[in-house]
Design an enzyme around this catalytic site. Sequence first.
Site, mmCIF file in Angstrom:
data_model
loop_
_atom_site.group_PDB
_atom_site.id
_atom_site.type_symbol
_atom_site.label_atom_id
_atom_site.label_comp_id
_atom_site.label_asym_id
_atom_site.label_seq_id
_atom_site.Cartn_x
_atom_site.Cartn_y
_atom_site.Cartn_z
ATOM 1 N N LYS A 97 3.983 0.997 9.760
ATOM 2 C CA LYS A 97 4.193 2.198 8.957
ATOM 3 C C LYS A 97 3.611 3.424 9.651
ATOM 4 C CE LYS A 97 2.805 0.227 5.102
ATOM 5 N NZ LYS A 97 2.367 0.040 3.707
ATOM 6 N N GLU A 132 0.876 -1.166 0.000
ATOM 7 C CA GLU A 132 0.000 0.000 0.000
ATOM 8 C C GLU A 132 0.917 1.219 0.000
ATOM 9 O OE1 GLU A 132 -2.776 0.046 3.233
ATOM 10 O OE2 GLU A 132 -3.483 2.054 2.720
ATOM 11 N N ARG A 144 4.673 -12.738 9.874
ATOM 12 C CA ARG A 144 5.422 -11.541 9.532
ATOM 13 C C ARG A 144 6.713 -11.478 10.332
ATOM 14 N NH1 ARG A 144 3.305 -6.347 9.645
ATOM 15 N NH2 ARG A 144 1.476 -7.148 8.612
HETATM 16 P P1 ATP Z 1 1.448 -1.809 8.146
HETATM 17 O O1 ATP Z 1 0.601 -2.722 8.969
HETATM 18 O O2 ATP Z 1 2.645 -1.291 8.844
HETATM 19 O O3 ATP Z 1 0.676 -0.745 7.428
HETATM 20 P P2 ATP Z 1 1.181 -3.502 5.930
HETATM 21 O O4 ATP Z 1 1.351 -4.936 6.120
HETATM 22 O O5 ATP Z 1 -0.229 -3.030 5.859
HETATM 23 O O6 ATP Z 1 2.028 -2.748 7.013
HETATM 24 P P3 ATP Z 1 1.589 -3.283 3.125
HETATM 25 O O7 ATP Z 1 2.094 -2.147 2.329
HETATM 26 O O8 ATP Z 1 0.166 -3.647 2.972
HETATM 27 O O9 ATP Z 1 1.921 -2.963 4.657
HETATM 28 O O10 ATP Z 1 2.509 -4.538 2.926
HETATM 29 C C1 ATP Z 1 2.825 -5.061 1.661
HETATM 30 C C2 ATP Z 1 3.156 -6.496 1.808
HETATM 31 O O11 ATP Z 1 4.248 -6.673 2.710
HETATM 32 C C3 ATP Z 1 1.993 -7.275 2.350
HETATM 33 O O12 ATP Z 1 1.831 -8.452 1.586
HETATM 34 C C4 ATP Z 1 2.379 -7.577 3.760
HETATM 35 O O13 ATP Z 1 1.867 -8.807 4.147
HETATM 36 C C5 ATP Z 1 3.908 -7.609 3.689
HETATM 37 N N1 ATP Z 1 4.483 -7.223 4.983
HETATM 38 C C6 ATP Z 1 4.299 -6.085 5.652
HETATM 39 N N2 ATP Z 1 4.954 -6.105 6.832
HETATM 40 C C7 ATP Z 1 5.590 -7.289 6.904
HETATM 41 C C8 ATP Z 1 6.438 -7.923 7.872
HETATM 42 N N3 ATP Z 1 6.759 -7.327 9.022
HETATM 43 N N4 ATP Z 1 6.905 -9.161 7.591
HETATM 44 C C9 ATP Z 1 6.596 -9.754 6.438
HETATM 45 N N5 ATP Z 1 5.806 -9.229 5.494
HETATM 46 C C10 ATP Z 1 5.297 -8.015 5.714
HETATM 47 MG MG MG Z 2 -1.612 -3.795 4.266
#
Ligand code: ATP
Ligand code: MG
Length: 568
Positions: free
Chosen positions: A276, A40, A266
């Site tokens: 984020k 995102e 994760r």
């Molecule tokens: P946040 O919760 O901080 O907003 P997010 O998971 O919503 O993070 P995205 O931009 O949606 O952030 O993440 C893109 C991809 O990266 C998704 O498929 C998510 O599952 C993966 N991802 C995000 N954080 C992690 C992590 N700590 N470990 C492994 N994969 C991750």
């Molecule tokens: Mg997300």
Amino acid sequence: MAEKKAGEAKAAGNFIQDIIAADLENNKHGGKVLTRFPPEPNGYLHIGHAKSICLNFGLAAKNGGLCNLRFDDTNPSKEEIEYVESIKKDVHWLGFDWGDRQFYASDYFEQFYQYAVQLIRMGKAYVCDLSPEQMRAYRGTLTEPGKESPYRNRTVEENLELFSRMRAGEFPDGSRVLRAKIDMASGNVNMRDPVIYRILKAEHHRTGSRWCIYPMYDFAHCLSDAIEGITHSICTLEFEDHRPLYDWFLDQLETPCHPQQIEFARLNLSYTIMSKRKLLQLVEQGRVSGWDDPRMPTLAGLRRRGYTPEAIRDFCDRIGVAKRDSTVDLALLEHCLREDLNRRARRFMGVLRPLKVVIDNYPEDQVEELEAVNNPEDPAAGKRMVPFSRELYIERDDFMEEPVKKFFRLAPGREVRLRYAYYVTCERVVKDEKTGEITEIHCIYDPQTRGGSSPDGRKVKGTIHWVSAAHARDAEVRLYDRLFTVADPDAAGDGGEFTDFLNPDSLEILSEAKVEPALAEILTAEPFQFERLGYFCADSRDSKADSLVFNRAVTLRDSWAKKVRKSG
Ligand code: ATP
Ligand code: MG
């Protein structure tokens, strides 16, 4: 520098690889593998995303497939172009390429809309006028079933008309939603008539004001996957309970295919936050200098600090892929960087806290070029010449007027080796009359010991680094420590916040460093070693030819290797 290409990494077996291998064998998905990385664009990528990137691109490469980059931009209010650009840069930097398969969920808005209309026609979606508070109350709890909305049995015609008027902008934000008609008594709350569209009159970074209704994540994500023909949709564990909904949408609708959602744990890293939202907070409150502050766990921050893509990919390989959440020791990430740089980084000499040394018996105008090894781990890295003269700088720490036990470096009357140069013996100390601070030390050198060894076999216990005063370049050196003082900053107690645990000593600036002249050429981010001090790189923002700035990526002390040795 020898490089390991992305995707060639061990790609160790894991449970997802097993699933894909079995699917390939059974010719499921026509023997194809297509994954995607779906960020995102509401922040910079961090080390957690690196795990997901390595996994998605790595599995595709290992299985003869491809991986798409898809911006999951269904939430207009928080997304920005700056983030899109940074994400592309970071994925490329990590070593992965999506070819011409760069997509945006927002490109599918019209298709999403048509799928929603299809659900309404099938009697499987309805427009609901409950307020958000009412909707929450109707939803039930984990132990109690929900209650059906009074709007649930609107006719197909009425729903079609209301939904099209929602699209036309006739209703205020939040006044109505479109919901899937599934089961208010389901044990899985995600299945209790989830919202699939909301009204939000907000500018979108790509579609402008064309839309005032936006699809919810669960609806948009599975459809984006299906539209692109994704075979394996890999996501993190918190979506496990959403999988029935993912499948429900795809089972109802006639989509081009039905991707398989697979969840993994994760990455959590000690002394690090990964949300984020919280990283943005650090940036906005000025707790760090920006998304690429070298203390940030973002890829931009790690890159600026001196991390290499090779080290990060190696780290992602080593932590593996699991089904259960755990926290990885930050020391392992640092260990991976040391392993990589120990093999590849050139060595230089630099003095962080300089102390002047005068070699009284060395000719005043003489300069010698002495040979130094660029990398003892890599003979191909060759040698370089380092200027030596009568006045030098050494590290303040490398001298003690009254040496304590086990201090083997320079002290009055003591002889040590100057790396690649000569044996020197300290004769006397000059002090500031007022403060008593040592301002200069005077030594004599033994001309017989050129290159750092004595023909008479005399041994010294200490070897210290140095730079020639007349030839040295001034530099600012920035030393970094963990951004947080506790292993789990997210676990702030009552009324506390993660920012309570910020480490006030996470950045130390040394503005009087002296470095060997060869370093003036290192203006790119090529990481190098200052002998005895750690791995460093020129700061990509602030270092200039006439004002050098170096960041320390890591020290040489490897607490991970030590721990592993102990437990092994
Ligand atoms: P946040 O919760 O901080 O907003 P997010 O998971 O919503 O993070 P995205 O931009 O949606 O952030 O993440 C893109 C991809 O990266 C998704 O498929 C998510 O599952 C993966 N991802 C995000 N954080 C992690 C992590 N700590 N470990 C492994 N994969 C991750
Ligand atoms: Mg997300």
